[in-house]
Design a protein around this motif. Structure first.
Motif, PDB file in Angstrom:
ATOM      1  N   ILE A  69      -5.684  -1.863  -1.354  1.00 22.45           N
ATOM      2  CA  ILE A  69      -4.238  -1.651  -1.494  1.00 22.45           C
ATOM      3  C   ILE A  69      -3.498  -2.933  -1.129  1.00 22.45           C
ATOM      4  O   ILE A  69      -2.561  -3.354  -1.814  1.00 22.45           O
ATOM      5  N   VAL A  71      -3.888  -5.429  -3.963  1.00 25.27           N
ATOM      6  CA  VAL A  71      -3.166  -5.034  -5.176  1.00 25.27           C
ATOM      7  C   VAL A  71      -1.664  -5.264  -5.038  1.00 25.27           C
ATOM      8  O   VAL A  71      -0.971  -5.561  -6.007  1.00 25.27           O
ATOM      9  N   GLY A 125       4.396  10.522   6.725  1.00 28.68           N
ATOM     10  CA  GLY A 125       3.433  10.590   5.637  1.00 28.68           C
ATOM     11  C   GLY A 125       3.693  11.714   4.661  1.00 28.68           C
ATOM     12  O   GLY A 125       3.007  11.850   3.664  1.00 28.68           O
ATOM     13  N   VAL A 172       5.002  14.106   1.737  1.00 23.99           N
ATOM     14  CA  VAL A 172       5.685  14.090   0.447  1.00 23.99           C
ATOM     15  C   VAL A 172       5.923  15.514  -0.056  1.00 23.99           C
ATOM     16  O   VAL A 172       6.881  15.768  -0.785  1.00 23.99           O
ATOM     17  N   PHE A 173       5.092  16.458   0.384  1.00 27.02           N
ATOM     18  CA  PHE A 173       5.146  17.796  -0.190  1.00 27.02           C
ATOM     19  C   PHE A 173       6.331  18.593   0.317  1.00 27.02           C
ATOM     20  O   PHE A 173       7.017  19.258  -0.455  1.00 27.02           O
ATOM     21  N   GLN A 204       9.292  19.966  -2.065  1.00 27.91           N
ATOM     22  CA  GLN A 204       9.555  21.390  -2.227  1.00 27.91           C
ATOM     23  C   GLN A 204      10.927  21.781  -1.698  1.00 27.91           C
ATOM     24  O   GLN A 204      11.664  22.516  -2.328  1.00 27.91           O
ATOM     25  N   VAL A 228       4.991   8.128  -4.485  1.00 24.93           N
ATOM     26  CA  VAL A 228       4.413   9.065  -5.455  1.00 24.93           C
ATOM     27  C   VAL A 228       5.002   8.838  -6.847  1.00 24.93           C
ATOM     28  O   VAL A 228       4.289   8.822  -7.852  1.00 24.93           O
ATOM     29  N   LEU A 231       3.423   5.816  -8.282  1.00 19.69           N
ATOM     30  CA  LEU A 231       2.028   6.066  -8.664  1.00 19.69           C
ATOM     31  C   LEU A 231       1.969   6.787  -9.998  1.00 19.69           C
ATOM     32  O   LEU A 231       1.150   6.461 -10.856  1.00 19.69           O
ATOM     33  N   TYR A 252       1.371   0.410  -9.643  1.00 25.80           N
ATOM     34  CA  TYR A 252       0.550   0.346  -8.436  1.00 25.80           C
ATOM     35  C   TYR A 252       0.996  -0.720  -7.430  1.00 25.80           C
ATOM     36  O   TYR A 252       1.068  -0.432  -6.235  1.00 25.80           O
ATOM     37  N   ALA A 297       3.991   0.290  -5.286  1.00 24.65           N
ATOM     38  CA  ALA A 297       3.568   1.422  -4.456  1.00 24.65           C
ATOM     39  C   ALA A 297       2.682   0.919  -3.324  1.00 24.65           C
ATOM     40  O   ALA A 297       2.796   1.371  -2.175  1.00 24.65           O
ATOM     41  N   ALA A 298       1.811  -0.051  -3.627  1.00 27.37           N
ATOM     42  CA  ALA A 298       0.908  -0.593  -2.603  1.00 27.37           C
ATOM     43  C   ALA A 298       1.700  -1.312  -1.522  1.00 27.37           C
ATOM     44  O   ALA A 298       1.450  -1.135  -0.324  1.00 27.37           O
ATOM     45  N   SER A 337       3.358   1.137   0.654  1.00 27.18           N
ATOM     46  CA  SER A 337       2.361   1.811   1.500  1.00 27.18           C
ATOM     47  C   SER A 337       1.990   0.938   2.680  1.00 27.18           C
ATOM     48  O   SER A 337       1.844   1.428   3.808  1.00 27.18           O
ATOM     49  N   ILE A 338       1.818  -0.370   2.428  1.00 27.80           N
ATOM     50  CA  ILE A 338       1.413  -1.272   3.508  1.00 27.80           C
ATOM     51  C   ILE A 338       2.487  -1.306   4.597  1.00 27.80           C
ATOM     52  O   ILE A 338       2.182  -1.217   5.788  1.00 27.80           O
ATOM     53  N   LEU A 384       2.355   1.843   6.477  1.00 25.63           N
ATOM     54  CA  LEU A 384       1.162   1.839   7.326  1.00 25.63           C
ATOM     55  C   LEU A 384       1.385   1.023   8.598  1.00 25.63           C
ATOM     56  O   LEU A 384       1.047   1.466   9.698  1.00 25.63           O
TER      57      LEU A 384
END
Lengths: 281, 299
Positions: B44, B47, B237, B239-240, B244, B258, B261, B266, B269-270, B273-274, B277
Motif C-alpha cells: 500500500i 502504491v 476504521g 465504514v459500515f 448505513q 471505499v 477503491l 488505488y 486510496a493508499a 490509508s497510510i 494508519l
C-alpha cells in the motif's frame, strides 16, 4: 465480596447512577425489541409501527425464497459457516501454539506481539484493501480459501493470542512441575497436563474465532472472491429490501447467534466444572 | 511470566533448544501476520507513490496523491469530520462507561445481580452488525416511534428528519455499540481494586468524589487505555456504520477510501490509508504507555 452493612442507606449517587444504567439498558434493547416485534408484522404492515395485526407472513416469505428481495441467504449462510469453521479451527491451533511459545523468552517475541496489536487495531478496510492489492499485483485471484481465510485470520488471531495470555497467565505451573518430577515427557506434559487444564480457554478461542469470522465484513468483503458471506448479503438486503422481511432476517440471525453463544458458554462451564471436580478430588 | 524458567529439566534429553522450540511454535502466526498484514502494508505504501488512470496503476513515480491529500480542502474536511466523530464518541462512551462500570463495581452489592447486569450489557454485542443498524429505522425513521411521539405531543407538526440518515444517527449507533467495551475494560480494572482500600478511605472521611478522583481513576488507567483503544480504532476504521446510518450522506476518511477503491483509484486510496494508519498507530502507541497489555491480561 464482603458486605459491610447491608442495611446502610443508599447515597443519592446510587439512584442517579441506577437511573443512568436503566436509561442505557433501554437505549440498548429498545431498537432490537422493535426488530423482534416488527418481524411478526401482519402481511399488510410496513417497516414501522403500528402493527397491522400479527402474523408469521414475513418468515414464510423469507423461507419460501420466492424473490421479494430475499436474495441468496441460504448460500451466503453456508459460505459463512464453512469459512467460520475453518477459521475457528485454524485460530485455535495457531493461537495455542503461539501462546505456548510465549511461555519462554525468545528473540522476536515483541515483533510478533506488536504485529498482532497492529493487525487488531488497523482499520479493517485497510487490511482488506492491502491483501486484495497484493493478490492483484501477483496476478492471483481472490478466493475464500486463500485470501478469504487469510484476511479473517488477521482479525481472529490477535484475539486468540490475547486469550492465550489470559489463560496461561492463570495456569498454575506447579501442576506441570509435578508432572515433570514424576518423569513426564514434554509431549505428555502438553497433552495430559496443560491441554486438559486450559481446555475451556482453548474452546473459548475457537468460539471467539467462529463468531468473529461469521460477523466480519471489512477485511473479508474485498477478499472473499465470488459470492457473498452472510453479513455482506444482509447488508445488501438492507439497502435493497423495504419490507419487514428484514426484521424476520434479524430475528432469525439473532436466534442463531444466541444459540451459538449459549451452547459455547454451556460447554465451557461444563468443562470448567469437570476440571474443578477433578482438581478437588 | 510464569514459565520464563523453562530451562530443560535435568533428567531429560531435549531434542530442541527452548529458543528454537519457541520459534517453531510462533512461526505460523508470524508467517500469517507477515504475509497478510506487513507485506500488504508495504505494498500500500509503495502504491501510494505510483501513477494511475481509470483502469490501472503504472509503475511510475507520481506524488499527486500525496499533494492532493495535504492541500485539498475536501480531504482535510474528511479528516476533520472523522476526528469530530472520534472525539464525541470517546467522550460520551467514557463518561457513560465510567458511570456504569463504577455503579456495577462499587454500588451494586450483590454479586449475582452484578453478573446479571453485566450479561445484560454484553448480550446485544452478539447481534449481527447490519441488523443492529436497521433496528434504528422503526425508532428514528420518518415514521418512527420518536417522530410519532413528537407529533402526538404536538411538539412538531412535521416529522423531524435529522434523527435518521444523518451525523446524529451515526453518533447514536457508535455510542450504542461502543459503550460496552468501555464498560468491560473499566469494570475489569475496578474489580482489581481491593474493597479494603475504598473502605479505608471512607473511614478516613473521604467523600465519594475524592475516592473517585484520588483512588479509582489512578488505578483504572490501564482499563481506560484499553477501552479507549477499542473505541478510537473502531470509529476511525469504520465504514459500515457510517454508510448505513447516514444513508451514504456523511463522508468520513474510511468512506472516501471505499469510494476510491470502487473507482479503481488505488494510489489516492493508499495515501489516505497510510495517513489513517499513522494516526491510528500513534494514538494506540500513546495509549499503550498507560497499559502493559500482556501484564494486564496475565494478572
Amino acid at each position: 465480596m464482603s458486605k459491610p452493612n447491608p442495611r446502610r442507606a443508599r447515597p443519592l449517587s446510587f439512584y442517579f447512577l441506577a437511573a443512568i444504567l436503566s436509561a442505557f439498558l433501554l437505549f440498548l434493547y429498545a431498537p432490537m425489541a422493535c426488530v423482534y416485534i416488527l418481524s411478526f408484522q401482519g402481511p399488510t404492515g410496513g417497516m414501522s409501527f403500528p402493527m397491522q395485526g400479527w402474523s408469521t407472513h414475513w418468515f414464510q416469505v423469507l423461507f419460501s425464497g420466492d424473490g421479494q428481495g430475499v436474495g441468496d441467504i441460504g448460500n451466503a449462510f453456508r459460505r459463512s459457516i464453512r469459512l467460520a469453521f475453518v477459521v475457528a479451527i485454524l485460530t485455535m491451533a495457531i493461537s495455542l501454539s503461539a501462546g505456548m511459545a510465549y511461555r519462554r523468552k525468545f528473540r522476536g517475541s515483541n515483533f510478533v506481539f506488536y504485529s498482532a496489536i497492529t493487525s487488531m487495531v488497523l482499520p479493517g478496510i485497510f487490511v482488506g484493501f492491502g491483501i486484495a492489492l497484493m493478490f492483484n499485483l501477483l496476478g492471483w485471484r481472490t478466493n475464500w480459501f486463500t485470501s478469504g481465510i487469510g484476511a479473517q485470520l488477521t482479525w481472529t488471531l490477535p484475539f486468540g493470542l490475547l486469550i492465550m495470555f489470559i489463560v496461561l497467565g492463570r495456569f498454575n505451573p506447579s501442576y506441570e512441575e509435578a508432572a515433570t518430577d514424576l518423569g513426564a515427557s514434554a509431549r505428555q506434559r502438553f497433552t495430559q497436563v496443560i491441554v486438559p487444564i486450559i481446555l475451556p480457554g482453548i474452546i473459548g478461542i475457537a468460539m471467539a474465532g467462529l463468531t468473529s469470522s461469521y460477523e466480519e465484513t471489512a477485511r473479508t468483503s474485498l477478499n472473499i472472491g465470488t459470492g457473498n458471506t452472510m453479513p455482506m448479503e444482509v447488508t445488501g438486503l438492507l439497502t435493497a429490501a423495504s419490507t419487514p422481511v428484514l426484521f424476520a432476517i434479524g430475528t432469525i440471525t439473532t436466534l442463531f447467534s444466541f444459540t451459538l453463544v449459549i451452547v459455547s458458554l454451556i460447554v465451557m462451564s461444563r468443562l470448567a466444572k469437570r476440571r474443578q471436580m477433578r482438581t478437588a478430588a | 511470566m510464569p514459565a520464563a524458567q523453562s530451562a530443560a529439566p535435568p533428567h531429560q534429553r531435549q531434542v530442541l533448544s527452548p529458543k528454537v522450540a519457541s520459534w517453531l511454535q510462533v512461526a505460523p502466526m508470524a508467517v500469517i501476520f507477515t504475509l497478510m498484514v506487513l507485506i500488504p502494508l508495504a505494498i500500500i505504501f509503495v502504491v501510494s507513490f505510483l501513477d494511475y488512470d481509470f483502469a490501472q496503476v503504472f509503475p511510475e513515480l507520481y506524488l499527486g496523491s500525496w499533494v492532493d491529500l495535504f492541500t485539498s480542502q475536501l480531504t482535510l474536511n474528511l479528516y476533520a469530520l472523522t476526528f469530530k466523530f472520534v472525539a464525541i464518541v470517546w467522550v460520551v462512551t467514557f463518561v457513560l462507561g465510567f458511570c456504569i462500570a463504577y455503579f456495577l463495581s462499587f454500588h451494586v452489592r450483590s454479586g449475582a445481580l452484578r453478573l446479571l447486569l453485566m450479561a445484560a450489557i454484553a448480550i446485544p454485542f452478539w447481534t449481527s452488525g447490519p441488523i443492529r443498524m436497521v433496528s434504528w429505522v422503526p425508532l428514528l425513521g420518518r415514521e418512527g416511534l420518536i417522530n410519532q411521539a413528537l407529533m402526538g405531543l404536538h411538539l412538531t407538526s412535521e416529522p423531524v428528519t435529522w434523527l435518521m440518515y444523518s451525523e446524529f444517527a451515526v453518533l447514536v449507533a457508535y455510542i450504542n455499540l461502543l459503550t460496552m467495551p468501555m464498560v468491560a475494560a473499566m469494570a475489569n480494572s475496578m474489580a482489581k481494586i481491593p474493597h479494603s482500600v475504598i473502605q479505608a478511605a471512607k473511614d478516613a472521611g473521604a467523600s465519594e468524589g475524592q475516592i473517585i478522583r484520588d483512588i479509582i481513576f489512578p488505578l483504572i488507567k490501564p482499563g481506560i487505555a484499553i477501552g479507549s483503544i477499542f473505541v478510537v480504532t473502531a470509529v476511525m476504521g469504520d465504514v459500515f456504520i457510517v454508510k448505513q446510518m447516514s444513508g451514504s450522506q456523511v463522508n468520513t476518511v474510511g468512506m472516501s477510501i471505499v469510494t476510491e477503491l470502487n473507482a479503481f483509484m488505488y494510489p489516492p486510496a493508499a495515501a489516505k490509508s497510510i495517513v489513517l494508519l499513522v494516526i491510528v498507530l500513534s494514538i494506540v502507541g500513546l495509549l499503550l504507555r498507560f497499559a502493559d497489555i500482556r501484564k494486564e491480561l496475565q494478572k
